[in-house]
Design a protein around this motif. Structure first.
Motif, short mmCIF file in Angstrom:
data_model
loop_
_atom_site.label_atom_id
_atom_site.label_comp_id
_atom_site.label_asym_id
_atom_site.label_seq_id
_atom_site.Cartn_x
_atom_site.Cartn_y
_atom_site.Cartn_z
N THR A 7 7.29 6.39 6.62
CA THR A 7 5.92 6.62 6.21
C THR A 7 5.06 5.43 6.61
O THR A 7 5.47 4.28 6.47
N VAL A 8 3.87 5.73 7.11
CA VAL A 8 2.91 4.69 7.47
C VAL A 8 1.64 4.95 6.66
O VAL A 8 1.12 6.06 6.67
N ARG A 9 1.18 3.96 5.95
CA ARG A 9 -0.07 4.07 5.20
C ARG A 9 -1.09 3.17 5.88
O ARG A 9 -0.84 1.99 6.08
N THR A 10 -2.23 3.75 6.23
CA THR A 10 -3.24 2.98 6.95
C THR A 10 -4.48 2.71 6.11
O THR A 10 -5.37 2.03 6.56
N GLY A 11 -4.57 3.26 4.91
CA GLY A 11 -5.74 3.02 4.07
C GLY A 11 -6.88 3.95 4.44
O GLY A 11 -6.69 4.99 5.05
N SER A 12 -8.08 3.55 4.09
CA SER A 12 -9.23 4.42 4.28
C SER A 12 -9.98 4.16 5.58
O SER A 12 -10.90 4.90 5.92
N ASP A 14 -10.28 3.83 9.78
CA ASP A 14 -9.65 4.30 11.02
C ASP A 14 -9.01 3.11 11.72
O ASP A 14 -9.63 2.06 11.86
N HIS A 41 0.91 15.98 10.00
CA HIS A 41 -0.32 16.10 9.21
C HIS A 41 -1.46 16.46 10.14
O HIS A 41 -1.55 15.95 11.25
N ALA A 44 -3.92 13.45 11.26
CA ALA A 44 -3.32 12.27 11.86
C ALA A 44 -3.02 12.61 13.31
O ALA A 44 -2.96 13.78 13.68
#
Length: 81
Positions: A7-12, A14, A41, A44
């Protein structure tokens, strides 16, 4: 065939996130083959590009021009755009 999920979380914001090191580490020692990278997704995406010379910023700018984050879109899923 081997597979792995992460899983990669990039925040809000871009971002262009470089996965090269992670992909190289996963492939190391496996010999010849095919690396398949999949993003399950709808909002993404994956891009293959050379980073560091401004192309990451160019990609983000092109996406912002093509798909501006405003209220014109019918699909609203928590945030504008």
């Amino acid at each position: 065939m081997d597979s792995d999920t992460f899983t990669v979380r990039t925040g809000s914001a871009d971002v262009v996130l470089d996965l090269t090191d992670r992909a190289q580490a996963w492939c190391r020692g496996r010999g010849d083959g095919l690396l398949h990278v999949f993003v399950p997704h709808a909002t993404a995406g994956l891009a293959v590009l050379e980073t560091g010379a401004g192309s990451d910023d160019d990609l983000l700018a092109a996406l912002a021009d093509l798909l501006p984050a405003d209220d014109r879109w019918r699909h609203r899923h928590g945030t504008p755009g």
